[in-house]
Write an enzyme that holds these catalytic residues in place. Structure first.
Site, PDB file in Angstrom:
ATOM      1  N   HIS A 287     -12.113  12.271   3.282  1.00 11.23           N
ATOM      2  CA  HIS A 287     -11.004  11.896   2.432  1.00 11.23           C
ATOM      3  C   HIS A 287     -11.030  11.906   1.029  1.00 11.23           C
ATOM      4  O   HIS A 287     -10.103  11.729  -0.078  1.00 11.23           O
ATOM      5  CB  HIS A 287     -10.373  10.339   2.881  1.00 11.23           C
ATOM      6  CG  HIS A 287      -9.556  10.477   4.263  1.00 11.23           C
ATOM      7  ND1 HIS A 287      -8.137  10.593   4.355  1.00 11.23           N
ATOM      8  CD2 HIS A 287     -10.114  10.276   5.517  1.00 11.23           C
ATOM      9  CE1 HIS A 287      -8.026  10.565   5.705  1.00 11.23           C
ATOM     10  NE2 HIS A 287      -9.272  10.231   6.270  1.00 11.23           N
ATOM     11  N   LYS A 504       1.071   4.727  -7.318  1.00 13.92           N
ATOM     12  CA  LYS A 504      -0.242   4.906  -6.702  1.00 13.92           C
ATOM     13  C   LYS A 504      -1.250   4.114  -6.972  1.00 13.92           C
ATOM     14  O   LYS A 504      -1.042   3.390  -8.102  1.00 13.92           O
ATOM     15  CB  LYS A 504      -0.519   6.423  -6.652  1.00 13.92           C
ATOM     16  CG  LYS A 504      -0.595   6.994  -7.990  1.00 13.92           C
ATOM     17  CD  LYS A 504      -0.893   8.547  -8.216  1.00 13.92           C
ATOM     18  CE  LYS A 504       0.185   9.297  -7.997  1.00 13.92           C
ATOM     19  NZ  LYS A 504      -0.105  10.164  -6.609  1.00 13.92           N
ATOM     20  N   ARG A 505      -2.488   3.963  -6.325  1.00 10.10           N
ATOM     21  CA  ARG A 505      -3.558   3.310  -6.930  1.00 10.10           C
ATOM     22  C   ARG A 505      -3.803   3.603  -8.354  1.00 10.10           C
ATOM     23  O   ARG A 505      -3.654   4.730  -8.650  1.00 10.10           O
ATOM     24  CB  ARG A 505      -4.779   3.152  -5.981  1.00 10.10           C
ATOM     25  CG  ARG A 505      -4.793   2.513  -4.576  1.00 10.10           C
ATOM     26  CD  ARG A 505      -4.428   1.019  -4.678  1.00 10.10           C
ATOM     27  NE  ARG A 505      -5.578   0.622  -5.294  1.00 10.10           N
ATOM     28  CZ  ARG A 505      -6.266  -0.123  -4.349  1.00 10.10           C
ATOM     29  NH1 ARG A 505      -6.290  -0.311  -2.791  1.00 10.10           N
ATOM     30  NH2 ARG A 505      -7.564  -0.749  -4.853  1.00 10.10           N
ATOM     31  N   LYS A 510      -6.260   9.706 -11.296  1.00 11.96           N
ATOM     32  CA  LYS A 510      -5.041   9.644 -11.185  1.00 11.96           C
ATOM     33  C   LYS A 510      -4.093   9.886 -12.372  1.00 11.96           C
ATOM     34  O   LYS A 510      -3.016  10.023 -12.301  1.00 11.96           O
ATOM     35  CB  LYS A 510      -4.187   8.651 -10.053  1.00 11.96           C
ATOM     36  CG  LYS A 510      -5.033   8.740  -8.828  1.00 11.96           C
ATOM     37  CD  LYS A 510      -4.419   7.560  -7.686  1.00 11.96           C
ATOM     38  CE  LYS A 510      -5.027   7.566  -6.679  1.00 11.96           C
ATOM     39  NZ  LYS A 510      -4.482   8.785  -5.565  1.00 11.96           N
ATOM     40  N   THR A 612      -0.271  11.702  -0.164  1.00  7.50           N
ATOM     41  CA  THR A 612       0.938  11.617   0.749  1.00  7.50           C
ATOM     42  C   THR A 612       2.358  10.996  -0.152  1.00  7.50           C
ATOM     43  O   THR A 612       3.334  11.383   0.534  1.00  7.50           O
ATOM     44  CB  THR A 612       0.672  10.800   1.887  1.00  7.50           C
ATOM     45  OG1 THR A 612       0.120   9.602   1.521  1.00  7.50           O
ATOM     46  CG2 THR A 612      -0.381  11.417   2.917  1.00  7.50           C
ATOM     47  N   LYS A 616       6.288  12.086   0.221  1.00 12.01           N
ATOM     48  CA  LYS A 616       7.389  11.189   0.564  1.00 12.01           C
ATOM     49  C   LYS A 616       8.531  11.269  -0.336  1.00 12.01           C
ATOM     50  O   LYS A 616       9.712  11.434  -0.285  1.00 12.01           O
ATOM     51  CB  LYS A 616       6.806   9.622   0.571  1.00 12.01           C
ATOM     52  CG  LYS A 616       6.010   9.312   1.533  1.00 12.01           C
ATOM     53  CD  LYS A 616       5.123   8.078   1.169  1.00 12.01           C
ATOM     54  CE  LYS A 616       4.013   8.038   2.289  1.00 12.01           C
ATOM     55  NZ  LYS A 616       3.251   7.007   1.827  1.00 12.01           N
TER      56      LYS A 616
END
Length: 790
Positions: A287, A504-505, A510, A612, A616
């Site tokens: 992952h 998100k985290r 990110k 993911t 969405k």
């Protein structure tokens, strides 16, 4: 897992009947749903992916169990105090959990510590400490097929004689208190996402879930097919034909040596046979490619906690290296790279290597990620066994991420193409023929804003999916979410502003920091020329930072500091608002995603395995601004790159920049708006009480930024200008939205699970619908596809 009530009603086709019944009792179903705690038993995307997979496996009629730990305290609750993240324990079980059933009859022992004794009859692991694993079962219903699978979560319990040796020397009270030490194993979830923390308790948790699960699987395998106790299987030849175990990242990697221990030490199988069965049983999903996320356990720790497993790992490694040496004689460097044991100051076990060697299939979770896994991270292994490496692009369940969270849009789609798309999301391609339909364009735009009025408080239109039609109030997504934000954050939100969302985290890769720099740039532009046309935006950022991740916590503080200045500047007014969403979790995602116009997916190319959240947002009619990373690449492939806002470096550009050497100063010197934004952060413009507050952030951006924020800043800001320009043209924007929704079919977790089933587990999904218990079963319909009795 999030909340269960509404999801269960939808999957059983009971939502409208329940709504109506509760309404007639004078109660409000939505208020009832809001009372339920989220079950937050995992970190970030990996945990939520497992939840989507469970929904899909039940919907596809696959006989599957989801195994994990029943943490007493799940992922922490995040409070924002004075702009800082503060963690609170997530006491999610304080009012009980109506969905679970304890199964003490299946309680199992798990061993730790002790020593190994070798004799003629084989190895024996003795003098161990025993902890009991008590299973709790949660039903996982499929969508409208009356199939129910099980999620089995293990809770740690001390045995009654735990430390009662102390009782014999008089300290009975202490002996009973010490039971806590055993039960701590399932007390709390480690809240790190994409970061490895090598603590003894964490390794205990990982082995605990694995040891209990394998005993449970073997018990079921040994019991004969029809549950009679007369015939018990003792031959394991058919084990891989009956059992497939998918390792969700390396956290359950100890399952490999544990199954070997059971086969060799307990069932007395010869090593080669045991190893063949083990390899054919396990498959491994990778992952992440971030080096700090890969688990590498110190040998000393494993030796202390699981001495027999260390011996087995050494034996696996020896045979593995002998094989490599026979293929590549004298290639010492290759042996070092491919060993399961990393030499160095501290000898460590590379858990990813153990998973690859002990599995028959290895997969990444998006095309680009699987390619990086093959060509970079595990290049030597892929060269050795190329057929072992696969791609399985992630997906999301359309039941929770469309029907449940966005009933207005789900119903609108059903009106156009029928209801079957819920089970077969690829049917969304039928929407392509409505891209130029003016009425449909207006209706899609309206779902984001305001749609219809009726009775009751369930926020949806005439909803017929899965049941009879019940009229309901449908105050739609953006208006509803704006009211929620106003209530929670006391900030007046303009519902017709663009909702620009980045949830998100919180992690450097990110790049929430790049978004923050863009906010400051927009703020400076408004201040510079207040009369100029500016497309109003509400920028919403949310996510949790791991409690020990200093930089991530500083990023949260910076966003809140910027929000404080922007939201209170009268020159800016309603043109720009910034909200940091507190305590981002599944139930909050269900509110924000349907209200989003612009989805931020801006990781440095080559760092996000898949994502993911991006899927969405796409399914719910948001447009994506993103880099060519993770599943964004396939989203652009499906929808056409022109229907996403793609910007920035590609993987090869990042590699080239690394080769040349990344120099942040060059961008700072060349780009006046970037310089201004950075200078404001540096000078204390956003932290007047403590001008040096963000020194660490600035220092990192200049000298330690592995994720190259400045390198993509210019392209990002330019791309955002294109976003604003399109947003002014509501019709063109909505047409692009429809093209995205029509292209989202690939990203159903049903498709992902079908691929796992076909390519890795070698099982066939079943579309068998079990009749409800109140209907007599027709003997003719009581057959599964291969003719065995269901």
């Amino acid at each position: 897992m999030g909340r269960t009530l509404q999801n269960t009603m939808i999957n059983l086709g009971l939502q409208n009947a329940c709504d109506e019944a509760v309404y007639q009792l004078g109660l409000d179903m939505e208020e009832l749903e809001e009372i339920e705690e989220d079950a937050g038993l995992g970190n970030g995307g990996l945990g939520r992916l497992a939840a989507c997979f469970l929904d899909s496996m039940a919907t596809l009629g696959l006989a599957a169990y989801g195994y994990g730990i029943r943490y007493e305290y799940g992922i922490f609750n995040q409070k924002i105090r004075d702009g800082w993240q503060v963690e609170e324990a997530d006491d999610w079980l304080r009012h009980g959990n109506p969905w679970e059933k304890a199964r003490p009859e299946y309680m199992l022992p798990v061993h730790f510590y002790g020593r190994v004794e070798h004799s003629a009859s084989g190895a024996k692991w003795i003098d161990t400490q025993v902890v009991l694993a008590l299973p709790y079962d949660t039903p996982v219903p499929g969508y409208m097929n009356n199939t129910v699978n099980t999620m089995r979560l293990w809770s740690a319990r001390a045995p009654n004689d735990f430390n009662l040796r102390d009782f014999n020397v008089g300290d009975y009270i202490q002996a009973v208190l010490d039971r806590n030490l055993a039960e701590n194993i399932s007390r709390v979830l480690y809240p790190n996402d994409n970061f490895f923390e090598g603590k003894e308790l964490r390794l205990k948790q990982e082995y605990f879930v694995v040891a209990a699960t394998l005993q449970d699987i073997i018990r079921r395998f040994k019991a004969s097919k029809f549950g009679s106790t007369d015939s018990v299987r003792t031959v394991f030849d058919s084990f891989p034909d009956q059992v497939a175990i998918q390792l969700n990242d390396t956290h359950p990697a100890m399952a490999i040596p544990e199954l070997m221990r059971i086969f060799v030490d307990i069932e007395k199988l010869p090593w080669d046979k045991a190893w063949d069965i083990t390899k054919r049983t396990f498959a491994y999903t990778n992952h992440t490619v971030l080096p700090e996320a890969l688990e590498r356990w110190p040998v000393d720790l494993v030796e202390k906690l699981l001495p027999r497993h260390l011996q087995i790992i050494y034996e696996i490694n020896q045979r593995h290296l002998d094989h490599i040496a026979s293929l590549f004689p004298n290639d010492v460097d290759r042996l070092r790279r491919m060993s399961l044991i990393e030499e160095g100051d501290t000898k460590r076990i590379n858990m990813a290597h153990l998973c690859i060697v002990g599995s028959h299939a290895v997969n990444g979770v998006a095309k680009i990620h699987s390619e990086i896994v093959k060509t970079q991270v595990f290049e030597d292994f892929a060269e050795l066994e190329p057929e072992k490496f696969q791609n399985k692009t992630n997906g999301i369940t359309p039941r929770r991420w469309l029907l449940l969270c966005n009933p207005g849009l789900a119903e609108l789609i059903a009106e156009k193409i029928g209801e079957d798309y819920v089970r077969d999301l690829s049917q969304l391609t039928k929407l392509h023929k409505f891209v130029d339909d003016d009425l449909f364009i207006r209706e899609v735009a309206k779902v984001k804003q305001v749609r219809g009025v009726g009775r009751g408080s369930r926020e949806r239109g005439w909803c017929s999916l899965g049941a009879d039609m019940v009229p309901a109030l449908a105050q739609e997504n953006k208006v509803k979410f704006a009211l929620y934000l106003e209530k929670e954050y006391k900030v007046k939100i303009n519902p017709s502003s663009m909702f620009d969302v980045h949830v998100k985290r919180i992690h450097e890769y990110k790049r929430q920091l790049m978004n923050c720099l863009h906010i400051i740039t927009m703020y400076n532009r408004i201040r510079r020329d207040p009369a100029k046309l500016f497309v109003p935006r509400t920028v919403i950022i949310g996510g949790k930072a791991a409690p020990g991740y200093h930089m991530a916590k500083m990023i949260i503080k910076l966003i809140n500091a910027v929000a404080q200045v922007v939201n209170n500047d009268p020159v800016v007014g309603s043109k720009l608002k910034v909200i940091f969403l507190e305590n981002y979790r599944v139930s909050l995602a269900e509110k924000v995603i349907p209200a989003t116009d612009l989805s931020e997916q801006i990781s440095t190319a080559g760092t996000e395995a898949s994502g993911t959240g991006n899927m969405k947002f796409m399914l719910n009619g948001a447009l994506t601004i993103g880099t060519m990373d993770g599943a964004n690449v396939e989203m652009a492939e499906e929808a056409g790159e022109e229907n996403l806002f793609i910007f920035g470096m590609r993987v090869e550009d990042v590699t080239e920049l690394d080769r040349r050497g990344y120099n942040a100063q060059l961008y700072y010197d060349r780009l006046p708006e970037l310089k201004q934004a950075v200078d404001q952060i540096k000078s204390g413009f956003f932290s007047p009480d403590d001008p040096n507050l963000f020194n660490d952030v600035v220092n990192m951006l200049f000298h330690h930024d592995r994720f190259k924020v400045f390198a993509d800043y210019e392209a990002y800001v330019k791309c955002q200008e294109k976003v604003s320009e399109l947003y002014l043209n509501s019709k063109a924007w909505t047409k692009m939205v429809i093209r995205n929704i029509a292209a989202a079919g690939k990203f159903s977790s049903d498709r992902t699970i079908k691929e796992y089933a076909r390519d890795i587990w070698h099982v066939e999904p079943s579309d068998l619908k079990i009749p409800p218990p109140n209907e007599p079963r027709d003997a003719g319909q009581d057959k599964t596809p291969n003719g065995t009795v269901a």
